[in-house]
Design an enzyme around this catalytic site. Structure first.
Site, PDB file in Angstrom:
ATOM      1  N   THR A   1       6.366   0.470   1.816  1.00 25.43           N
ATOM      2  CA  THR A   1       7.426   1.251   2.466  1.00 25.43           C
ATOM      3  C   THR A   1       6.750   2.255   3.387  1.00 25.43           C
ATOM      4  O   THR A   1       6.079   3.184   2.907  1.00 25.43           O
ATOM      5  CB  THR A   1       8.272   2.006   1.412  1.00 25.43           C
ATOM      6  OG1 THR A   1       8.819   1.061   0.496  1.00 25.43           O
ATOM      7  CG2 THR A   1       9.400   2.776   2.075  1.00 25.43           C
ATOM      8  N   LYS A  31      15.486  -0.349   4.825  1.00 25.57           N
ATOM      9  CA  LYS A  31      15.059   0.270   3.561  1.00 25.57           C
ATOM     10  C   LYS A  31      15.358   1.780   3.586  1.00 25.57           C
ATOM     11  O   LYS A  31      15.836   2.360   2.599  1.00 25.57           O
ATOM     12  CB  LYS A  31      13.553  -0.002   3.373  1.00 25.57           C
ATOM     13  CG  LYS A  31      12.859   0.801   2.314  1.00 25.57           C
ATOM     14  CD  LYS A  31      12.943   0.194   0.943  1.00 25.57           C
ATOM     15  CE  LYS A  31      12.279   1.120  -0.064  1.00 25.57           C
ATOM     16  NZ  LYS A  31      12.462   0.720  -1.421  1.00 25.57           N
ATOM     17  N   LYS A  62       9.541  10.665  -0.776  1.00 21.60           N
ATOM     18  CA  LYS A  62       8.802  10.008   0.317  1.00 21.60           C
ATOM     19  C   LYS A  62       9.764   9.215   1.218  1.00 21.60           C
ATOM     20  O   LYS A  62       9.727   9.332   2.441  1.00 21.60           O
ATOM     21  CB  LYS A  62       7.745   9.065  -0.290  1.00 21.60           C
ATOM     22  CG  LYS A  62       7.065   8.172   0.736  1.00 21.60           C
ATOM     23  CD  LYS A  62       6.348   6.980   0.101  1.00 21.60           C
ATOM     24  CE  LYS A  62       6.066   5.904   1.133  1.00 21.60           C
ATOM     25  NZ  LYS A  62       5.498   4.692   0.607  1.00 21.60           N
ATOM     26  N   LEU A  79       0.821  -1.211   0.000  1.00 22.93           N
ATOM     27  CA  LEU A  79       0.000   0.000   0.000  1.00 22.93           C
ATOM     28  C   LEU A  79       0.857   1.263   0.000  1.00 22.93           C
ATOM     29  O   LEU A  79       2.053   1.217   0.303  1.00 22.93           O
ATOM     30  CB  LEU A  79      -0.918  -0.023   1.225  1.00 22.93           C
ATOM     31  CG  LEU A  79      -1.842  -1.260   1.316  1.00 22.93           C
ATOM     32  CD1 LEU A  79      -2.620  -1.257   2.623  1.00 22.93           C
ATOM     33  CD2 LEU A  79      -2.773  -1.325   0.121  1.00 22.93           C
ATOM     34  N   PRO A  80       0.232   2.418  -0.306  1.00 26.26           N
ATOM     35  CA  PRO A  80       1.025   3.641  -0.459  1.00 26.26           C
ATOM     36  C   PRO A  80       1.746   4.122   0.803  1.00 26.26           C
ATOM     37  O   PRO A  80       2.909   4.503   0.738  1.00 26.26           O
ATOM     38  CB  PRO A  80      -0.004   4.690  -0.905  1.00 26.26           C
ATOM     39  CG  PRO A  80      -1.133   3.909  -1.492  1.00 26.26           C
ATOM     40  CD  PRO A  80      -1.161   2.610  -0.734  1.00 26.26           C
TER      41      PRO A  80
HETATM   42  P1  NAD Z   1       0.650   2.426  -6.336  1.00 27.97           P
HETATM   43  O1  NAD Z   1       0.099   3.736  -5.937  1.00 27.97           O
HETATM   44  O2  NAD Z   1       0.892   2.119  -7.779  1.00 27.97           O
HETATM   45  O3  NAD Z   1      -0.283   1.247  -5.750  1.00 27.97           O
HETATM   46  C1  NAD Z   1      -0.881   1.274  -4.486  1.00 27.97           C
HETATM   47  C2  NAD Z   1      -2.221   0.565  -4.641  1.00 27.97           C
HETATM   48  O4  NAD Z   1      -2.813   0.405  -3.348  1.00 27.97           O
HETATM   49  C3  NAD Z   1      -3.232   1.348  -5.490  1.00 27.97           C
HETATM   50  O5  NAD Z   1      -3.670   0.541  -6.564  1.00 27.97           O
HETATM   51  C4  NAD Z   1      -4.367   1.667  -4.498  1.00 27.97           C
HETATM   52  O6  NAD Z   1      -5.638   1.662  -5.100  1.00 27.97           O
HETATM   53  C5  NAD Z   1      -4.214   0.518  -3.513  1.00 27.97           C
HETATM   54  N1  NAD Z   1      -4.849   0.736  -2.211  1.00 27.97           N
HETATM   55  C6  NAD Z   1      -4.804   1.812  -1.406  1.00 27.97           C
HETATM   56  N2  NAD Z   1      -5.494   1.572  -0.256  1.00 27.97           N
HETATM   57  C7  NAD Z   1      -5.977   0.304  -0.361  1.00 27.97           C
HETATM   58  C8  NAD Z   1      -6.743  -0.544   0.493  1.00 27.97           C
HETATM   59  N3  NAD Z   1      -7.179  -0.132   1.687  1.00 27.97           N
HETATM   60  N4  NAD Z   1      -7.032  -1.801   0.079  1.00 27.97           N
HETATM   61  C9  NAD Z   1      -6.606  -2.246  -1.123  1.00 27.97           C
HETATM   62  N5  NAD Z   1      -5.863  -1.498  -1.981  1.00 27.97           N
HETATM   63  C10 NAD Z   1      -5.558  -0.237  -1.592  1.00 27.97           C
HETATM   64  O7  NAD Z   1       2.020   2.269  -5.493  1.00 27.97           O
HETATM   65  P2  NAD Z   1       3.247   1.305  -5.817  1.00 27.97           P
HETATM   66  O8  NAD Z   1       4.223   1.993  -6.716  1.00 27.97           O
HETATM   67  O9  NAD Z   1       2.732  -0.039  -6.160  1.00 27.97           O
HETATM   68  O10 NAD Z   1       3.947   1.257  -4.366  1.00 27.97           O
HETATM   69  C11 NAD Z   1       3.400   0.490  -3.299  1.00 27.97           C
HETATM   70  C12 NAD Z   1       4.375   0.564  -2.137  1.00 27.97           C
HETATM   71  O11 NAD Z   1       5.654   0.056  -2.550  1.00 27.97           O
HETATM   72  C13 NAD Z   1       4.621   1.983  -1.621  1.00 27.97           C
HETATM   73  O12 NAD Z   1       4.724   1.940  -0.209  1.00 27.97           O
HETATM   74  C14 NAD Z   1       5.957   2.369  -2.276  1.00 27.97           C
HETATM   75  O13 NAD Z   1       6.667   3.326  -1.519  1.00 27.97           O
HETATM   76  C15 NAD Z   1       6.664   1.029  -2.296  1.00 27.97           C
HETATM   77  N6  NAD Z   1       7.682   0.873  -3.341  1.00 27.97           N
HETATM   78  C16 NAD Z   1       7.442   1.296  -4.620  1.00 27.97           C
HETATM   79  C17 NAD Z   1       8.439   1.128  -5.576  1.00 27.97           C
HETATM   80  C18 NAD Z   1       8.208   1.566  -7.020  1.00 27.97           C
HETATM   81  O14 NAD Z   1       9.179   1.605  -7.789  1.00 27.97           O
HETATM   82  N7  NAD Z   1       6.980   1.883  -7.417  1.00 27.97           N
HETATM   83  C19 NAD Z   1       9.658   0.530  -5.244  1.00 27.97           C
HETATM   84  C20 NAD Z   1       9.863   0.068  -3.941  1.00 27.97           C
HETATM   85  C21 NAD Z   1       8.874   0.249  -2.993  1.00 27.97           C
END
Ligand code: NAD
Length: 296
Positions: A96, A171, A246, A65-66
């Site tokens: 994260t 991390k 972030k 999740l975000p």
């Molecule tokens: P994203 O915004 O693409 O996806 C997050 C998803 O969570 C969305 O589809 C949203 O609708 C869903 N969501 C929110 N609340 C919800 C709930 N209560 N129930 C179900 N779904 C819910 O984000 P992302 O890029 O996939 O990143 C996710 C996590 O991974 C973050 O914490 C980010 O910091 C971490 N991360 C991302 C990357 C990257 O390159 N994108 C790399 C490492 C870590």
């Protein structure tokens, strides 16, 4: 094969869940966006109307999740999963977030004998798709061992960092260092360019000298030096500046809590905040190079 409930099917969670399905696990998925759910259902996932129904038969719950508030609300909020999860369920949170929220969530779930590990990842969308992520796990040895066979499907390097929260601290340390290296590499390259050097030649020299580091050797921020990296594709793809900003905020919060001195991390956070404010949030984080290369 395990019964896994997966929450959060965004850029990272979508491909991670897809790899679990491919490996034969029974995966039930949930996201606030129906289109994200439909994509996974097309690959063989199940779904249900409510989060409570999603976890009905699961032994393992994974969330991607975000931010911290989403994680806390999912498990311990008004309609939190704590009310419906079976005793002995293992929760793996790969989002994260700040380590304090991981610890608070773990303690809340433990009151119902539900186990929790934090398992943030490194490797980005490419790593999530290829199943080559690095996982940094915080939790008991026993929970780590239980989770390992599942994490192995989505990742290549699975580390046990310490107790609950330790994965998030690892991390934060890694990404703070990565940002500092990216800023340092960018300013060194531009210093050379401003003094008449070819950035390809300079990169070759430094990569084979004591300045060698991942941001220079593998992920060079100067356009035209390396092929197949975001700097040679208008800084599209890769790891967004918004996400680096972030993570640097989380690193600074961690430093405040532990009274740690992080002068270069603080400077790097400010530089990335400026870069974000200049409208570059969606570009890859190596685009910080443009702050140094811009002509006045
Ligand atoms: P994203 O915004 O693409 O996806 C997050 C998803 O969570 C969305 O589809 C949203 O609708 C869903 N969501 C929110 N609340 C919800 C709930 N209560 N129930 C179900 N779904 C819910 O984000 P992302 O890029 O996939 O990143 C996710 C996590 O991974 C973050 O914490 C980010 O910091 C971490 N991360 C991302 C990357 C990257 O390159 N994108 C790399 C490492 C870590």
């Amino acid at each position: 094969m395990a019964n896994i409930a997966f929450f959060g099917l965004g850029n990272m969670g979508g491909p991670m869940a897809a790899n679990l399905i491919k490996s034969g696990h029974q995966v039930t998925v949930y996201d606030l966006f129906p289109e994200a759910v439909e994509k996974l259902v097309a690959l063989g996932a199940k779904t249900a109307e409510t989060p409570a129904l999603i976890v009905q038969n699961s032994d393992i719950v994974i969330s991607m999740l975000p931010a911290g508030k989403h994680v806390f609300d999912l498990y311990l909020g008004n309609e939190g999963l704590i009310q419906v999860l079976k005793e002995g369920t293992l929760v793996i949170d790969s989002s994260t977030i700040d380590s304090a929220t991981s610890i608070k969530t773990a303690q809340g779930l433990q009151s119902k004998n539900i186990h929790f590990i934090d398992a943030p990842v490194s490797g980005g969308v490419a790593g999530a798709t290829a199943g080559t992520l690095s996982f940094m796990v915080g939790g008991t040895k026993q929970n780590f061992e239980t989770a390992k066979s599942i994490l192995d499907v989505m990742g290549k390097n699975i580390f046990h960092a310490g107790n609950v929260g330790a994965g998030q601290v690892a991390k934060a340390c890694n990404n703070m260092l990565l940002s500092i290296l990216m800023v340092g590499t960018s300013e060194a390259l531009q210093l050379g360019i401003d003094n008449g050097l070819d950035p390809k030649v300079l990169s070759e020299i430094m990569s084979n000298s004591s300045g060698s580091n991942w941001t220079l050797d593998v992920y060079n921020p100067c356009p035209g030096v390396s092929e197949g990296v975001p700097s040679s594709n208008n800084y599209q793809g890769g790891f967004m500046t918004d996400l680096m900003a972030k993570d640097l905020g989380l690193a600074m919060d961690t430093a405040v809590q532990s009274h740690s001195s992080t002068p270069l991390g603080g400077l790097s956070r400010s530089l990335y905040a400026l870069h974000q404010r200049a409208g570059n949030g969606k570009k890859d984080f190596s685009s910080i190079f443009e702050q140094f290369s811009a002509k006045s």
